[in-house]
Design an enzyme around this catalytic site. Sequence first.
Site, PDB file in Angstrom:
ATOM      1  N   THR A 114      -6.464  44.309 -19.030  1.00 59.25           N
ATOM      2  CA  THR A 114      -6.510  43.044 -18.297  1.00 59.25           C
ATOM      3  C   THR A 114      -7.632  43.013 -17.264  1.00 59.25           C
ATOM      4  O   THR A 114      -8.021  44.064 -16.735  1.00 59.25           O
ATOM      5  CB  THR A 114      -5.151  42.837 -17.578  1.00 59.25           C
ATOM      6  OG1 THR A 114      -5.278  41.784 -16.629  1.00 59.25           O
ATOM      7  CG2 THR A 114      -4.696  44.084 -16.838  1.00 59.25           C
ATOM      8  N   ASP A 115      -8.100  41.813 -16.950  1.00 54.72           N
ATOM      9  CA  ASP A 115      -9.111  41.657 -15.893  1.00 54.72           C
ATOM     10  C   ASP A 115      -8.563  42.052 -14.526  1.00 54.72           C
ATOM     11  O   ASP A 115      -9.323  42.284 -13.585  1.00 54.72           O
ATOM     12  CB  ASP A 115      -9.658  40.222 -15.861  1.00 54.72           C
ATOM     13  CG  ASP A 115      -8.614  39.139 -15.604  1.00 54.72           C
ATOM     14  OD1 ASP A 115      -7.422  39.463 -15.444  1.00 54.72           O
ATOM     15  OD2 ASP A 115      -9.007  37.950 -15.561  1.00 54.72           O
ATOM     16  N   GLU A 116      -7.219  42.143 -14.410  1.00 60.20           N
ATOM     17  CA  GLU A 116      -6.627  42.442 -13.095  1.00 60.20           C
ATOM     18  C   GLU A 116      -6.974  43.849 -12.605  1.00 60.20           C
ATOM     19  O   GLU A 116      -6.848  44.124 -11.406  1.00 60.20           O
ATOM     20  CB  GLU A 116      -5.103  42.332 -13.155  1.00 60.20           C
ATOM     21  CG  GLU A 116      -4.638  40.948 -13.505  1.00 60.20           C
ATOM     22  CD  GLU A 116      -3.293  40.592 -12.871  1.00 60.20           C
ATOM     23  OE1 GLU A 116      -2.653  39.711 -13.408  1.00 60.20           O
ATOM     24  OE2 GLU A 116      -2.911  41.182 -11.865  1.00 60.20           O
ATOM     25  N   TYR A 137       1.593  46.335 -10.988  1.00 61.02           N
ATOM     26  CA  TYR A 137       1.289  46.046 -12.401  1.00 61.02           C
ATOM     27  C   TYR A 137      -0.143  46.448 -12.740  1.00 61.02           C
ATOM     28  O   TYR A 137      -0.384  47.209 -13.691  1.00 61.02           O
ATOM     29  CB  TYR A 137       1.496  44.551 -12.705  1.00 61.02           C
ATOM     30  CG  TYR A 137       0.783  44.095 -13.960  1.00 61.02           C
ATOM     31  CD1 TYR A 137       1.193  44.508 -15.222  1.00 61.02           C
ATOM     32  CD2 TYR A 137      -0.335  43.260 -13.883  1.00 61.02           C
ATOM     33  CE1 TYR A 137       0.525  44.104 -16.378  1.00 61.02           C
ATOM     34  CE2 TYR A 137      -1.011  42.857 -15.031  1.00 61.02           C
ATOM     35  CZ  TYR A 137      -0.577  43.275 -16.278  1.00 61.02           C
ATOM     36  OH  TYR A 137      -1.251  42.880 -17.409  1.00 61.02           O
ATOM     37  N   LYS A 141      -1.648  49.295 -15.299  1.00 63.43           N
ATOM     38  CA  LYS A 141      -2.554  49.014 -16.426  1.00 63.43           C
ATOM     39  C   LYS A 141      -3.826  49.862 -16.295  1.00 63.43           C
ATOM     40  O   LYS A 141      -4.323  50.402 -17.288  1.00 63.43           O
ATOM     41  CB  LYS A 141      -2.923  47.519 -16.474  1.00 63.43           C
ATOM     42  CG  LYS A 141      -1.793  46.597 -16.877  1.00 63.43           C
ATOM     43  CD  LYS A 141      -1.271  46.833 -18.285  1.00 63.43           C
ATOM     44  CE  LYS A 141      -2.249  46.485 -19.382  1.00 63.43           C
ATOM     45  NZ  LYS A 141      -1.629  46.631 -20.734  1.00 63.43           N
TER      46      LYS A 141
HETATM   47  P1  NAD Z   1       4.825  40.060 -22.750  1.00 61.30           P
HETATM   48  O1  NAD Z   1       5.535  40.468 -21.506  1.00 61.30           O
HETATM   49  O2  NAD Z   1       5.022  38.684 -23.288  1.00 61.30           O
HETATM   50  O3  NAD Z   1       5.182  41.081 -23.937  1.00 61.30           O
HETATM   51  C1  NAD Z   1       5.281  42.451 -23.734  1.00 61.30           C
HETATM   52  C2  NAD Z   1       6.055  43.031 -24.914  1.00 61.30           C
HETATM   53  O4  NAD Z   1       6.118  44.451 -24.731  1.00 61.30           O
HETATM   54  C3  NAD Z   1       7.498  42.530 -25.008  1.00 61.30           C
HETATM   55  O5  NAD Z   1       7.793  42.158 -26.335  1.00 61.30           O
HETATM   56  C4  NAD Z   1       8.331  43.738 -24.576  1.00 61.30           C
HETATM   57  O6  NAD Z   1       9.611  43.778 -25.190  1.00 61.30           O
HETATM   58  C5  NAD Z   1       7.445  44.876 -25.023  1.00 61.30           C
HETATM   59  N1  NAD Z   1       7.710  46.125 -24.302  1.00 61.30           N
HETATM   60  C6  NAD Z   1       7.895  46.291 -22.959  1.00 61.30           C
HETATM   61  N2  NAD Z   1       8.121  47.588 -22.685  1.00 61.30           N
HETATM   62  C7  NAD Z   1       8.065  48.258 -23.871  1.00 61.30           C
HETATM   63  C8  NAD Z   1       8.196  49.622 -24.232  1.00 61.30           C
HETATM   64  N3  NAD Z   1       8.431  50.584 -23.306  1.00 61.30           N
HETATM   65  N4  NAD Z   1       8.073  49.957 -25.536  1.00 61.30           N
HETATM   66  C9  NAD Z   1       7.842  49.009 -26.482  1.00 61.30           C
HETATM   67  N5  NAD Z   1       7.709  47.706 -26.191  1.00 61.30           N
HETATM   68  C10 NAD Z   1       7.809  47.329 -24.895  1.00 61.30           C
HETATM   69  O7  NAD Z   1       3.295  40.352 -22.460  1.00 61.30           O
HETATM   70  P2  NAD Z   1       1.975  39.563 -22.927  1.00 61.30           P
HETATM   71  O8  NAD Z   1       1.675  38.516 -21.943  1.00 61.30           O
HETATM   72  O9  NAD Z   1       2.078  39.248 -24.373  1.00 61.30           O
HETATM   73  O10 NAD Z   1       0.895  40.726 -22.725  1.00 61.30           O
HETATM   74  C11 NAD Z   1       0.624  41.645 -23.765  1.00 61.30           C
HETATM   75  C12 NAD Z   1      -0.427  42.632 -23.289  1.00 61.30           C
HETATM   76  O11 NAD Z   1      -1.603  41.948 -22.906  1.00 61.30           O
HETATM   77  C13 NAD Z   1       0.020  43.441 -22.061  1.00 61.30           C
HETATM   78  O12 NAD Z   1      -0.427  44.755 -22.210  1.00 61.30           O
HETATM   79  C14 NAD Z   1      -0.711  42.763 -20.889  1.00 61.30           C
HETATM   80  O13 NAD Z   1      -0.980  43.699 -19.882  1.00 61.30           O
HETATM   81  C15 NAD Z   1      -1.988  42.294 -21.587  1.00 61.30           C
HETATM   82  N6  NAD Z   1      -2.598  41.099 -21.015  1.00 61.30           N
HETATM   83  C16 NAD Z   1      -1.854  39.959 -20.789  1.00 61.30           C
HETATM   84  C17 NAD Z   1      -2.487  38.817 -20.291  1.00 61.30           C
HETATM   85  C18 NAD Z   1      -1.705  37.554 -20.015  1.00 61.30           C
HETATM   86  O14 NAD Z   1      -2.236  36.662 -19.335  1.00 61.30           O
HETATM   87  N7  NAD Z   1      -0.500  37.396 -20.501  1.00 61.30           N
HETATM   88  C19 NAD Z   1      -3.869  38.832 -20.019  1.00 61.30           C
HETATM   89  C20 NAD Z   1      -4.585  40.024 -20.260  1.00 61.30           C
HETATM   90  C21 NAD Z   1      -3.949  41.132 -20.759  1.00 61.30           C
HETATM   91  O1  DAU Z   2      -5.392  38.106 -15.539  1.00 60.97           O
HETATM   92  C1  DAU Z   2      -4.622  38.623 -16.586  1.00 60.97           C
HETATM   93  C2  DAU Z   2      -3.203  38.728 -16.114  1.00 60.97           C
HETATM   94  O2  DAU Z   2      -2.721  37.408 -15.997  1.00 60.97           O
HETATM   95  C3  DAU Z   2      -2.319  39.546 -17.041  1.00 60.97           C
HETATM   96  O3  DAU Z   2      -2.768  40.873 -17.031  1.00 60.97           O
HETATM   97  C4  DAU Z   2      -0.859  39.488 -16.581  1.00 60.97           C
HETATM   98  O4  DAU Z   2      -0.048  40.121 -17.551  1.00 60.97           O
HETATM   99  C5  DAU Z   2      -0.450  38.049 -16.437  1.00 60.97           C
HETATM  100  O5  DAU Z   2       0.849  37.985 -15.900  1.00 60.97           O
HETATM  101  C6  DAU Z   2      -1.419  37.281 -15.540  1.00 60.97           C
HETATM  102  O6  DAU Z   2      -1.313  37.703 -14.143  1.00 60.97           O
HETATM  103  P1  DAU Z   2      -1.357  36.642 -12.953  1.00 60.97           P
HETATM  104  O7  DAU Z   2      -0.672  37.212 -11.792  1.00 60.97           O
HETATM  105  O8  DAU Z   2      -2.734  36.096 -12.757  1.00 60.97           O
HETATM  106  O9  DAU Z   2      -0.494  35.483 -13.665  1.00 60.97           O
HETATM  107  P2  DAU Z   2       0.711  34.576 -13.168  1.00 60.97           P
HETATM  108  O10 DAU Z   2       0.965  33.595 -14.269  1.00 60.97           O
HETATM  109  O11 DAU Z   2       1.843  35.349 -12.638  1.00 60.97           O
HETATM  110  O12 DAU Z   2       0.047  33.799 -11.951  1.00 60.97           O
HETATM  111  C7  DAU Z   2      -1.147  33.039 -12.101  1.00 60.97           C
HETATM  112  C8  DAU Z   2      -1.518  32.502 -10.739  1.00 60.97           C
HETATM  113  O13 DAU Z   2      -0.526  31.549 -10.325  1.00 60.97           O
HETATM  114  C9  DAU Z   2      -1.565  33.552  -9.650  1.00 60.97           C
HETATM  115  O14 DAU Z   2      -2.596  33.229  -8.722  1.00 60.97           O
HETATM  116  C10 DAU Z   2      -0.208  33.430  -8.963  1.00 60.97           C
HETATM  117  C11 DAU Z   2       0.100  31.941  -9.090  1.00 60.97           C
HETATM  118  N1  DAU Z   2       1.539  31.604  -9.196  1.00 60.97           N
HETATM  119  C12 DAU Z   2       2.280  32.235 -10.147  1.00 60.97           C
HETATM  120  C13 DAU Z   2       3.623  31.994 -10.263  1.00 60.97           C
HETATM  121  C14 DAU Z   2       4.450  32.696 -11.293  1.00 60.97           C
HETATM  122  C15 DAU Z   2       2.104  30.664  -8.345  1.00 60.97           C
HETATM  123  O15 DAU Z   2       1.407  30.055  -7.494  1.00 60.97           O
HETATM  124  N2  DAU Z   2       3.429  30.419  -8.455  1.00 60.97           N
HETATM  125  C16 DAU Z   2       4.226  31.050  -9.354  1.00 60.97           C
HETATM  126  O16 DAU Z   2       5.449  30.772  -9.368  1.00 60.97           O
END
Ligand code: NAD
Ligand code: DAU
Length: 324
Positions: A114-116, A137, A141
């Site tokens: 992730t970019d985070e 988190y 990562k």
């Molecule tokens: P998500 O939370 O929707 O899905 C995560 C999945 O992992 C779930 O199905 C969960 O059951 C499974 N899981 C959790 N712990 C586990 C374990 N110990 N063993 C096996 N499975 C397990 O997440 P997402 O948003 O689909 O993100 C997927 C990946 O992409 C993550 O690694 C996240 O860090 C990365 N990512 C997410 C975003 C985003 O904005 N959502 C952006 C960049 C990177």
């Molecule tokens: O950037 C990639 C990441 O994006 C992934 O690695 C993470 O898995 C994913 O959860 C996401 O992280 P963020 O913290 O950026 O996403 P989130 O949707 O939680 O929040 C997006 C922005 O919105 C952040 O600035 C926090 C704000 N926010 C979020 C929630 C849930 C609010 O203002 N109110 C809220 O209730």
Amino acid sequence: MRVLVTGGAGFIGSHFAERLLKAGEDVVVLDLLTYAGDEANVPQRVEFRRGDVASKADVEAVGEFDAIVNFAAESHVDRSILGPHDFARTDVLGALALAEVARERDVRLVQVSTDEVYGDVTEPAAEKAPLRPSSPYSAAKAGGDLQVLAAVRTYGLDACVTRGSNTYGPRQYPEKLIPLFVTNALDGEPLPLYGDGRQVRDWLHVEDHCAAIELVLREGAPGEVYNAGAGEEHENVELAHRILGLTGADPSLLRHVEDRPGHDRRYSLDSSKLRALGWKPEKAFDKGLEETVDWYRENRAWWKPRKSGEYRAYYERQYAERLR
Ligand code: NAD
Ligand code: DAU
């Protein structure tokens, strides 16, 4: 190719499994089915195994495969602030166990990160930027990425790391900003905007994110990290107003609430390395957001049950005081 997609019952992993199937590959999903995972998200024709990526035995029990793409993670920043341990276990030890199995079997591993991990930035971060994670988190990562990259250098593991930006689209669990605000707006519930709402995220459609990961799986150079950002940077407050407009909800539902501790101000990626490999995002944010809002409007049966049970307890803990 038979590809092990870990975390394939979650949001991005399930779209990725679907994409590989369409490309004619064979897919097996390994997922622990935490609160965020659901077997119903896994496409039909995909073999499903329930198991833990942090357990080498569970990974080995999957059988034969030619590559691993690791999506499995605890993925929500707010939950990591409430309790970081599961994050370290899955996101660090999970990546380590997968790196060990990939090394022993001599198969490629793509670590989806992730970019985070770069922390908040003032200029777009390139892959060589320092890692400055702010939350439990993102620290977990970063730990997973470092385990994988260390195994490349020490043992010659064939692995790549992708660092994608904030991803959105159908089937995203309704704890993240877009699905939370859309479903709350559709239900006439408040939209809790943290702090001043001027934080910036770069929004990437899930199909574009999956295309980036597929390209890295097929053509990434071993040991390399690839950023994937859409270049669609928007302030949260702007996004909240767009969602109110698209759902037709009352603007008074928007509530400024107490900020997230350690809240990163801006994420921004330099994705020129992946673009040079041939990737570019296809979905404009306007269109992608509109389609996503339509999907949630038409698929209440998917998200309504997910907003009950354990979710209610989490929601109370995270928002009750903030919304009082
Ligand atoms: P998500 O939370 O929707 O899905 C995560 C999945 O992992 C779930 O199905 C969960 O059951 C499974 N899981 C959790 N712990 C586990 C374990 N110990 N063993 C096996 N499975 C397990 O997440 P997402 O948003 O689909 O993100 C997927 C990946 O992409 C993550 O690694 C996240 O860090 C990365 N990512 C997410 C975003 C985003 O904005 N959502 C952006 C960049 C990177
Ligand atoms: O950037 C990639 C990441 O994006 C992934 O690695 C993470 O898995 C994913 O959860 C996401 O992280 P963020 O913290 O950026 O996403 P989130 O949707 O939680 O929040 C997006 C922005 O919105 C952040 O600035 C926090 C704000 N926010 C979020 C929630 C849930 C609010 O203002 N109110 C809220 O209730």
